[in-house]
Write a protein that holds these residues in place. Structure first.
Motif, short mmCIF file in Angstrom:
data_model
loop_
_atom_site.label_atom_id
_atom_site.label_comp_id
_atom_site.label_asym_id
_atom_site.label_seq_id
_atom_site.Cartn_x
_atom_site.Cartn_y
_atom_site.Cartn_z
N ILE A 220 0.85 -1.19 0.00
CA ILE A 220 0.00 0.00 0.00
C ILE A 220 0.89 1.24 0.00
CG2 ILE A 220 -1.69 1.32 1.31
CD1 ILE A 220 -2.72 -1.36 2.41
N VAL A 221 0.73 2.06 -1.01
CA VAL A 221 1.50 3.30 -1.08
C VAL A 221 0.85 4.31 -0.16
CG1 VAL A 221 2.34 5.11 -2.59
CG2 VAL A 221 2.13 2.79 -3.46
N LYS A 222 1.62 4.81 0.81
CA LYS A 222 1.08 5.77 1.77
C LYS A 222 0.80 7.09 1.09
CE LYS A 222 2.22 3.19 5.53
NZ LYS A 222 2.75 2.10 4.74
N GLU A 223 -0.12 7.84 1.70
CA GLU A 223 -0.47 9.12 1.08
C GLU A 223 0.75 10.04 1.00
OE1 GLU A 223 -2.95 11.72 3.38
OE2 GLU A 223 -2.64 10.52 5.16
N ASP B 7 -22.11 8.08 11.24
CA ASP B 7 -21.35 8.39 10.03
C ASP B 7 -19.98 8.93 10.38
OD1 ASP B 7 -22.55 7.66 7.72
OD2 ASP B 7 -23.76 9.46 7.50
N PHE C 161 -16.45 6.57 9.31
CA PHE C 161 -16.08 6.90 7.93
C PHE C 161 -14.88 6.07 7.48
CE2 PHE C 161 -12.44 9.62 6.94
CZ PHE C 161 -12.07 10.13 8.16
N PRO C 162 -14.96 5.54 6.26
CA PRO C 162 -13.95 4.58 5.82
C PRO C 162 -12.56 5.19 5.79
CG PRO C 162 -15.32 5.28 3.98
CD PRO C 162 -15.94 5.84 5.20
N LYS C 163 -11.57 4.37 6.08
CA LYS C 163 -10.19 4.84 6.10
C LYS C 163 -9.69 4.92 4.66
CE LYS C 163 -5.65 3.57 7.88
NZ LYS C 163 -4.84 2.89 6.88
N PRO C 164 -9.32 6.11 4.22
CA PRO C 164 -8.82 6.22 2.85
C PRO C 164 -7.62 5.30 2.63
CG PRO C 164 -9.29 8.38 3.69
CD PRO C 164 -9.45 7.43 4.84
N PHE C 165 -7.53 4.78 1.42
CA PHE C 165 -6.47 3.85 1.03
C PHE C 165 -5.11 4.52 1.18
CE2 PHE C 165 -4.13 1.52 -2.36
CZ PHE C 165 -4.30 0.24 -1.85
N GLY C 166 -4.27 3.97 2.03
CA GLY C 166 -2.94 4.53 2.20
C GLY C 166 -2.89 5.72 3.14
N MET C 167 -4.02 5.97 3.85
CA MET C 167 -4.03 7.14 4.74
C MET C 167 -3.12 6.88 5.94
SD MET C 167 -7.17 8.98 6.69
CE MET C 167 -7.16 8.10 8.23
N THR D 229 -27.64 8.95 13.35
CA THR D 229 -26.95 8.63 12.10
C THR D 229 -25.77 9.54 11.82
OG1 THR D 229 -28.88 7.66 11.07
CG2 THR D 229 -27.25 8.55 9.60
N MET E 246 -10.12 4.34 -3.69
CA MET E 246 -9.27 4.92 -2.65
C MET E 246 -10.00 4.99 -1.32
SD MET E 246 -6.50 5.35 -4.23
CE MET E 246 -5.55 6.26 -3.02
N ASN E 247 -11.21 4.44 -1.25
CA ASN E 247 -12.00 4.47 -0.02
C ASN E 247 -12.34 5.87 0.44
OD1 ASN E 247 -12.85 2.05 0.88
ND2 ASN E 247 -10.97 1.55 1.97
N ARG F 90 -28.00 9.95 -0.70
CA ARG F 90 -27.12 9.30 0.28
C ARG F 90 -27.11 7.78 0.13
NH1 ARG F 90 -25.65 11.12 5.26
NH2 ARG F 90 -26.57 9.26 6.12
N LEU G 61 -19.12 5.83 -2.38
CA LEU G 61 -18.11 5.38 -1.42
C LEU G 61 -17.57 4.01 -1.79
CD1 LEU G 61 -19.89 7.18 0.65
CD2 LEU G 61 -19.11 5.56 2.29
N LYS H 188 -23.71 1.08 8.68
CA LYS H 188 -24.99 0.38 8.53
C LYS H 188 -25.11 -0.74 9.56
CE LYS H 188 -25.45 1.21 3.57
NZ LYS H 188 -26.56 2.12 3.50
N THR I 77 -30.03 6.88 7.10
CA THR I 77 -29.17 5.88 7.73
C THR I 77 -27.72 6.10 7.29
OG1 THR I 77 -29.49 4.31 5.93
CG2 THR I 77 -31.04 4.18 7.75
N PRO I 78 -26.76 5.53 8.02
CA PRO I 78 -25.36 5.77 7.67
C PRO I 78 -25.01 5.26 6.28
CG PRO I 78 -25.54 4.79 9.84
CD PRO I 78 -26.89 4.71 9.23
N VAL I 79 -23.99 5.84 5.69
CA VAL I 79 -23.64 5.48 4.32
C VAL I 79 -22.66 4.31 4.24
CG1 VAL I 79 -24.19 7.57 3.06
CG2 VAL I 79 -22.05 7.43 4.30
N SER I 80 -21.74 4.22 5.19
CA SER I 80 -20.72 3.16 5.07
C SER I 80 -21.27 1.84 5.58
CB SER I 80 -19.47 3.55 5.84
OG SER I 80 -19.75 3.56 7.21
#
Lengths: 411, 338
Positions: free
Chosen positions: A227-230, B311, B315-321, B307, A353-354, A343, A348, B272, B265-268
């Motif tokens: 995984i490439v970090k930000e 939310d 909230f989802p963890k961004p990829f590589g965050m 909600t 990239m989540n 919504r 998402l 949910k 309702t929540p989105v992720s």
């Protein structure tokens, strides 16, 4: 369908902005006579690549055009002659060390042919003391719909692809290579596997057919699970990514010394009779290209690049540049009107990239920079998946771009 | 000179639209409507038509009033049908119309319309009606009363004056609480018992659920978490029947059609799940410890309000965050510098 070579009967318009980085400065003047493959523009900056003439003929003028990125670009207009003369300076380069390879790649004028157009010599010229690169990833995951030019590279120039990979592995001392190809190209996967049977260090990895599979970070994850970090480069995870067409070009350049003056372009769309790939000289205008294309109807939208990330073109004088992978002609595409966000959360789950595109939109409308930063809008690679999936037809990707731009201006 | 259309990418769009999603929800509700007409008679259909019609009309009138574009879309019809399903079949029509007004104008449009409301319109309207017209809203007709030849109640007067009429069938949960004979598994599953007319038939609602999941309108996580929590709670609690808790009351319709409402309702996916479990827990608490009948409705309403916070934490963890660790200390350091 084999790639057909196209010639431009009309003047070619060669832009000085062919890549990410510094624009080039012309080294020829209007009135000069140039040969095919002759240097016509260069730059002192490291992040840039020289530009060569794709035709033989007279330089008519220096003209400013509005490029597809919306910036004013300086161009050279060259009137081609019937008989093509290859520039006599062209000779196969001597490539024995890594420094020579980097120098040769810069001289070839190569930029990433996948579409981003990052000068390739900058990529392979990474600091080998700082980054311990152990894997060369070949991006053959052509994930956008319609485009097939990289697929044709595998099928037609598989020898060049392998030669190029070996050359880079040897000179950059990279022990492993992985070729990523989407599973919807089984013939290419089979062909490459057969050719690489004896090679233990080069693996062919079939990838799921998902958009955006060819995006750098997604490809690295799916081939190596890293995984490439930000804010980091793929190099920090020990990966060097090159597009398959770029690699094959390096091999061809090492043999012939002919710089990057033409590229393979997929011509497709819902009104194109015979979708196919063409070898198009850099600088050929859209108008000339359209004349050579078998169209059923007059198109009402033309796209340079794939349908997901490509750019709309409105001027028939817009030239093809080194990074144009496809030209798509459409007519009567369904038009949608944006309605309220419900919504549903589909954006998402579409985001590789989540990220949360719907939240970006709200934060952008309120100009909430803090929240935009917290939600990591900068990680958005503008792949277009969120806009595509949105049932309310909201222009989420557009907002993401605007939000990124807003953050950039505020910094 | 030919003209071309210029637009930001992407240049192609999926063919799914909001209207299609709403239409699919309506389709998913059809089995329940058919079953309710079969069980409670033709008045169930009339009541549904009244609710759907008045919801659509209220939506159009309100949008005209505030000079917004009047678009014909199926979302008020979904609200209307869901609200109708939450009503006893004997409810006077004017009360149903009041419920529709509350759902569409007060709960939905006053907060900004489609996608902006924080509470589920149908659930909130049901609660308001229950609190306002308690007698009529808790008067449950016996299944197949229309076959017995007797008039299917001229509602208001009969409901109030007759009180415990021979025709009135209590809901299974109420029966269980009173220690009386509860309907068997088959009757519970098919919906042959007292209750709001759309919510009794587990079979029809589960068919709708499967349809919605297959057409990717909803995610199965919320209903499964919701029903699963209630079932687990009933299993662990002494003297409670799991089947009774799952198939009676508004649990299935609430879990399948209301706890999956997008706007409230929540989105992720994680959100949910949290939402579903939360709804289940509140339902259990109300059912076990309170005399109120509206366990599911209140559970969903309370979770609707939460909600926003769910939310926030899911909230989802961004990829590589890279997580900002020790944010607390960082802030302090910055503060000291300033």
């Amino acid at each position: 369908m084999r790639t057909k070579k196209l010639d431009s009967p009309g003047p070619v318009i060669i832009s000085m902005v062919q890549n990410i980085g510094a624009p080039c400065v012309p080294v020829v003047k209007p009135g000069d006579y140039v040969q095919t493959g002759q240097l016509i523009a260069d730059s002192d900056s490291f992040v840039s690549a020289p530009v060569y003439s794709s035709v033989t003929g007279k330089v008519l003028e220096e003209r400013f055009i509005l490029g597809i990125n919306g910036n004013l670009e300086k161009t050279l207009v060259i009137e081609p002659e019937k008989n093509e003369i290859l520039c006599e300076k062209i000779a196969p380069p001597v490539i024995e060390t890594r420094a020579q390879l980097i120098e040769a790649v810069r001289k070839s004028g190569l930029v990433g042919l996948g579409g981003a157009g990052f000068p390739t010599h900058v990529k392979i010229g990474y600091d080998s003391e700082k980054f311990n690169v152990d894997t060369l990833i070949i991006n053959g995951a052509e994930c956008e719909p319609y485009i097939t030019s990289d697929y044709r590279e595998f099928m037609e120039n598989s020898g060049d692809v392998i030669k190029g990979i070996k050359l880079i592995m040897k000179l950059c001392a990279i022990p492993h290579a992985i070729i990523g190809i989407e599973k919807n190209r089984p013939i290419a996967v089979k062909l490459m596997r057969e050719l690489l049977e004896t090679e233990k260090n080069i693996k062919v990895k079939p990838l799921p057919t998902n958009y955006p599979q060819g995006a750098e970070k997604v490809l690295i994850y799916n081939t190596t699970r890293r995984i490439v970090k930000e804010g980091q480069l793929p190099l920090s995870e020990g990966c060097l990514i090159l597009n398959v067409s770029s690699v094959a070009f390096i091999a061809r350049y090492a043999e012939t010394g002919i710089p990057l003056i033409s590229r393979r372009i997929t011509i497709d769309g819902n009104i194109v009779n015979k979708p196919s790939n063409y070898l198009v000289p850099v600088g050929m205008t859209l108008g000339e290209l359209m004349k050579k294309t078998d169209l059923r109807l007059q198109p009402d939208r033309i796209i340079f690049g794939g349908p997901m990330m490509g750019k709309s073109v409105y001027d028939l004088d817009t030239p093809v540049c080194k990074t144009t992978g496809a030209v798509l002609f459409f007519k009567d595409m369904p038009e949608y009107r944006a309605t309220s966000c419900i919504r549903c959360g589909k954006c998402l789950r579409a985001c590789s990239m989540n990220l949360m595109p719907t939240e970006f939109e709200k934060a952008y409308e309120m100009r909430d920079l803090k929240r935009l930063r917290k939600l990591r809008v900068n990680l958005c690679m503008e792949c277009g998946s969120c806009s595509y999936i949105c049932p309310a037809k909201r222009n989420l990707t557009e907002r993401n771009k605007l939000a990124k731009d807003l953050l950039r201006k505020e910094l | 000179m030919s003209k071309f259309i210029v637009e930001p990418s992407p240049h192609i769009r999926g063919n799914n639209t909001t209207d299609k999603i709403m239409t699919r929800v309506l389709i998913a509700l059809v089995p329940a409507l058919v079953m309710s007409v079969y069980i409670f008679g033709i008045r169930a259909l009339y009541l549904s038509i009244v609710c759907v019609g008045s919801c659509v009309i209220f939506e159009m009138l309100y949008r005209r009033l505030i000079k917004k574009e009047t678009e014909i879309d199926p979302s008020p019809a979904v609200t209307g049908l869901l609200l109708a399903f939450c009503l006893p079949v004997t409810l006077p029509y004017y009360m149903a119309v009041i419920g529709c007004f509350i759902a569409i104008v007060v709960v939905k449009q006053l907060f900004g319309g489609l996608g902006q409301n924080f509470a589920n319109p149908a659930i909130t309207a049901r609660i308001v009606l229950t609190l306002s017209f308690t007698a009529q809203m808790t008067y449950w007709a016996e299944p197949f009363h229309y076959r017995t030849g007797q008039e299917a109640l001229d509602t208001v007067s009969s409901a109030t004056s007759h009180g415990a009429d021979a025709l009135s069938g209590a809901t299974p949960l109420a029966l269980a609480e009173a220690g009386e004979q509860v309907p068997g598994l088959w009757d519970l599953f098919m919906g042959f018992h007292g209750g709001s007319f759309g919510e009794t038939s587990g079979l029809a609602l589960i068919i709708g659920f499967i349809f919605l999941v297959l057409t990717k309108v909803i995610r199965s996580v919320t209903p499964l978490a919701f029903v699963g929590t209630v079932a687990l709670g009933a299993l662990l609690a002494p003297g409670e029947s799991v089947i009774l808790h799952v198939f009676s009351g508004g649990l299935l319709i609430g879990a399948i059609f209301m706890a999956t409402d997008y706007a409230t309702t929540p989105v992720s996916i994680a959100g949910k799940f949290v939402f579903g479990v939360g709804c289940g827990l509140i339902t259990l608490v109300i059912r076990f410890f309170s005399d109120m009948p509206e366990g599911v409705s209140f559970a969903i309403l309370i979770m609707n309000i939460l909600t926003f916070y769910i939310d926030k934490i899911t909230f989802p963890k961004p990829f590589g965050m890279v997580r900002e660790s020790f944010v607390f200390f960082k802030k302090n350091k910055e503060g000291k510098k300033e």
